[in-house]
Design a protein around this motif. Sequence first.
Motif, mmCIF file in Angstrom:
data_model
loop_
_atom_site.group_PDB
_atom_site.id
_atom_site.type_symbol
_atom_site.label_atom_id
_atom_site.label_comp_id
_atom_site.label_asym_id
_atom_site.label_seq_id
_atom_site.Cartn_x
_atom_site.Cartn_y
_atom_site.Cartn_z
ATOM 1 N N THR A 1 0.822 -1.213 0.000
ATOM 2 C CA THR A 1 0.000 0.000 0.000
ATOM 3 C C THR A 1 0.855 1.262 0.000
ATOM 4 N N GLY A 2 2.163 1.098 0.101
ATOM 5 C CA GLY A 2 3.059 2.241 0.141
ATOM 6 C C GLY A 2 3.433 2.685 1.536
ATOM 7 N N LYS A 3 2.887 2.022 2.551
ATOM 8 C CA LYS A 3 3.215 2.367 3.927
ATOM 9 C C LYS A 3 4.616 1.865 4.247
ATOM 10 N N SER A 4 5.437 2.738 4.818
ATOM 11 C CA SER A 4 6.822 2.378 5.108
ATOM 12 C C SER A 4 7.082 2.323 6.607
ATOM 13 N N ALA A 5 8.108 1.603 6.965
ATOM 14 C CA ALA A 5 8.545 1.485 8.354
ATOM 15 C C ALA A 5 10.032 1.170 8.340
ATOM 16 N N ALA A 6 10.667 1.341 9.484
ATOM 17 C CA ALA A 6 12.105 1.087 9.562
ATOM 18 C C ALA A 6 12.437 0.385 10.874
ATOM 19 N N PRO A 7 12.060 -0.886 11.001
ATOM 20 C CA PRO A 7 12.422 -1.633 12.213
ATOM 21 C C PRO A 7 13.933 -1.822 12.288
ATOM 22 N N SER A 8 14.413 -2.088 13.474
ATOM 23 C CA SER A 8 15.850 -2.293 13.641
ATOM 24 C C SER A 8 16.268 -3.637 13.059
ATOM 25 N N LEU A 9 17.552 -3.756 12.789
ATOM 26 C CA LEU A 9 18.084 -5.023 12.292
ATOM 27 C C LEU A 9 17.794 -6.144 13.281
ATOM 28 N N ALA A 10 17.940 -5.863 14.572
ATOM 29 C CA ALA A 10 17.668 -6.882 15.587
ATOM 30 C C ALA A 10 16.215 -7.335 15.521
ATOM 31 N N GLU A 11 15.298 -6.391 15.318
ATOM 32 C CA GLU A 11 13.878 -6.740 15.229
ATOM 33 C C GLU A 11 13.597 -7.584 13.998
ATOM 34 N N ILE A 12 14.207 -7.227 12.874
ATOM 35 C CA ILE A 12 13.975 -7.977 11.640
ATOM 36 C C ILE A 12 14.508 -9.398 11.763
ATOM 37 N N GLU A 13 15.705 -9.546 12.326
ATOM 38 C CA GLU A 13 16.245 -10.898 12.494
ATOM 39 C C GLU A 13 15.365 -11.722 13.427
ATOM 40 N N ARG A 14 14.773 -11.067 14.409
ATOM 41 C CA ARG A 14 13.882 -11.787 15.323
ATOM 42 C C ARG A 14 12.571 -12.155 14.628
#
Length: 236
Positions: free
Chosen positions: A47-60
């Motif tokens: 939908t075009g909504k963006s976010a920027a989780p941390s690397l630690a969050e993404i790996e989890r």
Amino acid sequence: MALGRAVTPDNWTSISDSIRQRSKISFLKECPRFTGLAQPIAMQDDTGKSAAPSLAEIERLLSPALFVLPDRPAVVLPITQAYAEELFEGSSQPLLLAKREALLHSVRGYIGGPNTFSIIREGAIAVFYESSTGGGRSAATAIARINRRYLMDKASASQYAATKGVLDTRVIQGMGVGPQVCVSEFEDLMLFRKPVSLAALRGIGCADGANFVTARAISTDHLLAIVKAGEPNDSL
């Protein structure tokens, strides 16, 4: 969503496409350089909504997942064939009667001499090297993420090894000079489809005459070459 793969600059785009197909979310930019586990990774949904989780969050969130980014610290950790089997079923010679409680934990512990504390960094990618001791393969066989590392007295480390590690008390007591050892807790272990031999590691340029008798820091270029050769995946 379980990714079950190591993410590198070479497969960044293809993995982003795969994630988008499965979850409608993808990475926004090209593969970044590692600056820390708290660094933001830009993502966007359909939908075009963006976010920027941390690397630690993404790996989890994608666990098991290892982001092998440029500049991420890396270390080679030696392990014997017998302990590799008991710690993560990583040996080519299964010891079916020697299972330990460590296999039941997602977070497990590698115990080394106190001098390894300055070599192993939290957030680093660890490459496990199975030594030739006891008929081992003399090859890198797995990678994982170091979550944290700390010094522990040898008596406590022996108790710790009964649950999250595998070393015997006798071995722990003989590690280094002094009353402490270094405990490195790791997670998201991935075995190599193709173990990387000592000869290949020398060709890559990350092995010296000591042949990984103790923990050894390696460069990101060396790590990426090992990962490319070993083809890790989540097989546990």
